[in-house]
Design a protein around this motif. Structure first.
Motif, mmCIF file in Angstrom:
data_model
loop_
_atom_site.group_PDB
_atom_site.id
_atom_site.type_symbol
_atom_site.label_atom_id
_atom_site.label_comp_id
_atom_site.label_asym_id
_atom_site.label_seq_id
_atom_site.Cartn_x
_atom_site.Cartn_y
_atom_site.Cartn_z
ATOM 1 N N THR A 139 0.833 -1.218 0.000
ATOM 2 C CA THR A 139 0.000 0.000 0.000
ATOM 3 C C THR A 139 0.861 1.258 0.000
ATOM 4 O OG1 THR A 139 -0.066 -0.007 2.414
ATOM 5 C CG2 THR A 139 -1.911 -1.071 1.259
ATOM 6 N N LYS A 140 2.163 1.094 0.230
ATOM 7 C CA LYS A 140 3.033 2.268 0.386
ATOM 8 C C LYS A 140 3.531 2.766 -0.964
ATOM 9 C CE LYS A 140 4.600 1.457 5.141
ATOM 10 N NZ LYS A 140 4.415 2.801 5.689
ATOM 11 N N LYS A 141 2.819 3.742 -1.490
ATOM 12 C CA LYS A 141 3.122 4.224 -2.841
ATOM 13 C C LYS A 141 3.332 5.727 -2.913
ATOM 14 C CE LYS A 141 0.458 0.488 -4.854
ATOM 15 N NZ LYS A 141 -0.820 0.064 -5.384
ATOM 16 N N ARG A 142 3.368 6.379 -1.771
ATOM 17 C CA ARG A 142 3.501 7.846 -1.801
ATOM 18 C C ARG A 142 4.650 8.296 -0.891
ATOM 19 N NH1 ARG A 142 -2.153 10.365 -0.272
ATOM 20 N NH2 ARG A 142 -1.407 12.184 -1.409
ATOM 21 N N PHE A 143 5.133 9.477 -1.163
ATOM 22 C CA PHE A 143 6.175 10.073 -0.333
ATOM 23 C C PHE A 143 5.599 11.264 0.411
ATOM 24 C CE2 PHE A 143 8.137 8.158 -4.051
ATOM 25 C CZ PHE A 143 8.995 7.254 -3.435
ATOM 26 N N LEU A 144 6.179 11.526 1.570
ATOM 27 C CA LEU A 144 5.824 12.754 2.277
ATOM 28 C C LEU A 144 7.000 13.718 2.190
ATOM 29 C CD1 LEU A 144 3.892 13.384 5.504
ATOM 30 C CD2 LEU A 144 6.102 14.501 5.216
ATOM 31 N N ALA A 145 6.709 14.957 1.789
ATOM 32 C CA ALA A 145 7.752 15.978 1.711
ATOM 33 C C ALA A 145 7.227 17.266 2.321
ATOM 34 C CB ALA A 145 8.170 16.195 0.261
ATOM 35 N N LEU A 146 8.156 18.168 2.612
ATOM 36 C CA LEU A 146 7.793 19.411 3.289
ATOM 37 C C LEU A 146 7.536 20.539 2.293
ATOM 38 C CD1 LEU A 146 10.400 19.409 6.204
ATOM 39 C CD2 LEU A 146 8.062 18.496 6.192
ATOM 40 N N THR A 147 6.754 21.494 2.731
ATOM 41 C CA THR A 147 6.645 22.728 1.965
ATOM 42 C C THR A 147 8.044 23.352 1.892
ATOM 43 O OG1 THR A 147 6.101 23.847 4.045
ATOM 44 C CG2 THR A 147 4.253 23.263 2.618
ATOM 45 N N ASP A 148 8.334 24.033 0.809
ATOM 46 C CA ASP A 148 9.630 24.701 0.603
ATOM 47 C C ASP A 148 10.811 23.750 0.472
ATOM 48 O OD1 ASP A 148 8.773 27.287 0.374
ATOM 49 O OD2 ASP A 148 8.988 27.751 2.508
ATOM 50 N N ALA A 149 10.515 22.462 0.270
ATOM 51 C CA ALA A 149 11.612 21.514 0.084
ATOM 52 C C ALA A 149 12.202 21.674 -1.319
ATOM 53 C CB ALA A 149 11.099 20.089 0.254
ATOM 54 N N TYR A 150 13.460 21.322 -1.451
ATOM 55 C CA TYR A 150 14.094 21.258 -2.774
ATOM 56 C C TYR A 150 14.950 19.999 -2.826
ATOM 57 C CZ TYR A 150 16.804 22.241 -6.925
ATOM 58 O OH TYR A 150 17.391 22.162 -8.170
ATOM 59 N N HIS A 151 14.691 19.165 -3.830
ATOM 60 C CA HIS A 151 15.458 17.931 -3.932
ATOM 61 C C HIS A 151 15.982 17.679 -5.347
ATOM 62 C CE1 HIS A 151 14.388 16.968 0.180
ATOM 63 N NE2 HIS A 151 13.129 17.205 -0.094
ATOM 64 N N GLY A 152 15.954 18.703 -6.191
ATOM 65 C CA GLY A 152 16.466 18.533 -7.543
ATOM 66 C C GLY A 152 15.352 18.702 -8.561
ATOM 67 N N GLU A 153 15.675 18.505 -9.838
ATOM 68 C CA GLU A 153 14.744 18.948 -10.879
ATOM 69 C C GLU A 153 14.340 17.886 -11.897
ATOM 70 O OE1 GLU A 153 14.786 22.943 -11.691
ATOM 71 O OE2 GLU A 153 16.128 23.438 -10.028
ATOM 72 N N THR A 177 2.299 13.548 -4.077
ATOM 73 C CA THR A 177 3.064 13.573 -2.825
ATOM 74 C C THR A 177 2.212 14.114 -1.682
ATOM 75 O OG1 THR A 177 5.119 13.882 -4.041
ATOM 76 C CG2 THR A 177 5.119 14.601 -1.752
ATOM 77 N N VAL A 178 2.372 13.521 -0.507
ATOM 78 C CA VAL A 178 1.730 14.080 0.694
ATOM 79 C C VAL A 178 2.610 15.235 1.173
ATOM 80 C CG1 VAL A 178 0.956 13.613 3.044
ATOM 81 C CG2 VAL A 178 0.860 11.795 1.315
ATOM 82 N N ARG A 179 1.990 16.370 1.383
ATOM 83 C CA ARG A 179 2.772 17.571 1.712
ATOM 84 C C ARG A 179 2.464 18.002 3.141
ATOM 85 N NH1 ARG A 179 6.699 19.004 -1.370
ATOM 86 N NH2 ARG A 179 5.363 18.516 -3.123
ATOM 87 N N ALA A 180 3.512 18.230 3.920
ATOM 88 C CA ALA A 180 3.302 18.754 5.276
ATOM 89 C C ALA A 180 4.018 20.087 5.397
ATOM 90 C CB ALA A 180 3.853 17.782 6.307
ATOM 91 N N GLN A 181 3.412 20.997 6.131
ATOM 92 C CA GLN A 181 4.050 22.297 6.353
ATOM 93 C C GLN A 181 5.356 22.091 7.108
ATOM 94 O OE1 GLN A 181 1.489 25.395 8.004
ATOM 95 N NE2 GLN A 181 3.296 26.375 8.887
ATOM 96 N N GLY A 182 6.428 22.650 6.596
ATOM 97 C CA GLY A 182 7.750 22.474 7.194
ATOM 98 C C GLY A 182 8.047 23.539 8.234
#
Ligand SMILES: *Cc1c(COP(=O)(O)O)cnc(C)c1O
Length: 468
Positions: A139-153, A177-182
């Motif tokens: 069931t694990k098919k998504r990532f969680l990342a933060l607002t204002d994150a940068y990981h490349g292009e 992506t699941v987005r959480a406020q950083g």
């Protein structure tokens, strides 16, 4: 002001499409053709020099044309430049892997080679996903990342990025992506102070994790500094809490140390300051001291073992790049790692960091339009604001950072702001005099810019001119 184009500039404009640029800007402000580098300095065709305060996009650690690194590179080029890396190997890669395992937090025991930061992110995302597919957590098919994150292009990296400037137009192509406020320490929603912070803002991540943990394969984060978002810094406690949450919910933690690794934050790796070990650590940029593209993903035995089986089970990680583990790049990385061991680089960074903080605090503390000067290790940043009290941002359409960038260049300083955030991320070998030049020139440029913008004048010896 406008000078005639040189021959090389004309040809550049005819043939080259530059990164992170609106090419139309180049009509007014043509590319600066660099002929040579030495230490913190870049020299252009007219022998005008620029102090490289951004370490040429955060990659350079020990100065341009560093004698020791150049020698190692040159020697290696006459022995072996590159070899296929599947089923073949070479001593530089083996030594680099061995050293990285020893230097990084405990548990990171396996090293996968790629060739730039974004591809290291792709590798970590794919590995984490495939791990869960192969261990029954489908069931694990998504990532969680933060607002204002940068990981490349690249598209996967943009999917976990949170800087609209880079990913907005591509939204229809990106992963869900699941987005959480950083964390946002400059405008902390809980009014916490960095010294006494309990990282209350981790609750934004916790809310998402408690709701979506069954779907989430990994959380990805830039430890201590969200760099491309404008050198947004946050205390180690946040990472500690995040590690606890990932463990609690059985989710991988991917530490993207591409910008902060190799001493930038005053420790060899930023994660050390929180005393945590991630499940994946991505490294690039400083890995070769700014010489050659190379990246690695370190991971745990647990992850490695989920791929380790008979060929027929089809569990292998089949990701590859033509230049995976390039021999020249690995030889250079080996030299860089050896320099860290032999030259007490971390002490040097901490000492220079203290001096930079002192000079910068003096220069910027009282300046109107400077909302804050913040620093971690050898990364310093000034956030320009319309109002110091309310921290109201300056209008982005004025491109104030860009105006200041152009003016600073004319004074021999290369600072390339992120929006209205000016920052210093110099090579570690910067001298005290060069550091003073970098900071004083920035201050002078900022003051002159705002004097003109506001139509007032400040006497040079009075920092408290009434601009705002
Ligand atoms: C630069 C950077 C990347 C991307 O690396 P590239 O080599 O430019 O693809 C990823 N993450 C962070 C934190 C970075 O600063």
């Amino acid at each position: 002001m406008k000078q005639a184009l040189t021959e090389l500039q004309k040809r550049d404009l005819q043939y080259v499409w530059h990164p992170c640029s609106q090419m139309k800007d180049y009509e007014q402000f043509p590319p600066i053709v660099i002929k040579k580098g030495q230490g913190v300095w870049l020299y252009d065709e007219n022998n005008q020099r620029y102090l490289d305060a951004v370490s040429s996009w955060w990659v350079n650690l020990f100065g341009h044309a560093n004698a020791r690194i150049s020698q190692a590179l040159s020697d290696q080029a006459f022995i072996l430049e590159h070899t296929i890396f599947a089923n073949f190997s070479h001593e530089p890669a083996i030594k680099v892997a061995e050293k990285l395992v020893a230097l990084t937090p405990d548990g990171l025991n396996k090293v996968f080679f790629a060739d730039n930061g974004s591809s290291a992110i792709e590798v970590a995302l794919k590995m984490s996903f495939q791990y869960h597919m192969q261990t029954g957590k489908t069931t694990k098919k998504r990532f969680l990342a933060l607002t204002d994150a940068y990981h490349g292009e690249t598209l996967g990296a943009l999917s976990v990025g949170g800087v609209g400037l880079y990913n907005e137009v591509y939204q229809p192509l990106l992963l869900d992506t699941v987005r959480a406020q950083g964390p946002d320490c400059f405008r902390c929603p809980f009014q916490e102070k960095p010294e006494s912070c309990h990282a209350q803002c981790i609750q934004f991540v916790e809310e998402e994790l408690s709701q979506h943990h069954e779907e989430i394969t990994a959380v990805i984060i830039e430890p201590l500094i969200q760099a491309a978002a404008g050198m947004k810094m946050y205390p180690p406690i946040y990472l500690k809490r995040l590690r606890e949450l990932c463990t609690k919910y059985d989710i991988h933690l991917i530490a993207d140390e591409i910008a902060v690794g190799f001493g930038r934050t005053g420790t060899l790796f930023a994660c050390e300051q929180a005393g945590i070990a991630p499940d994946f650590m991505c490294l690039s940029k400083g890995l070769t001291g700014g010489y050659l593209p190379l990246s690695v993903v370190l991971t745990t035995d647990d992850v490695y073992n989920a791929f380790y089986d008979d060929y027929g089970t089809m569990k292998a990680f089949l990701h590859s790049h033509s230049y995976s583990g390039n021999t020249l790049a690995c030889r250079v990385a080996l030299e860089v790692l050896t320099m860290f061991e032999e030259e007490r680089v971390i002490d040097m960074i901490q000492n220079k960091g203290e001096r930079m903080r002192k000079i910068a605090m003096e220069a910027f503390e009282e300046l109107p339009f400077v909302g804050e000067y913040r620093q971690v290790g050898l990364v310093g940043a000034i956030e320009l604001v319309a109002n110091r009290e309310t921290k109201e941002p300056l209008p982005s359409e004025e491109r104030i950072g860009y105006q200041i960038y152009k003016r600073a260049l004319a004074k021999g300083l290369l600072i390339r702001p992120l929006g209205n955030i000016l920052y210093f991320m110099p090579p570690y070998i910067i001298s005290d005099d060069e550091m003073r030049f970098m900071i004083e020139t920035t201050k002078e440029t900022v003051v002159q810019f705002f004097e003109e913008r506001e139509g007032v004048s400040c006497s040079n010896d009075n920092q408290r001119c009434h601009l705002s």
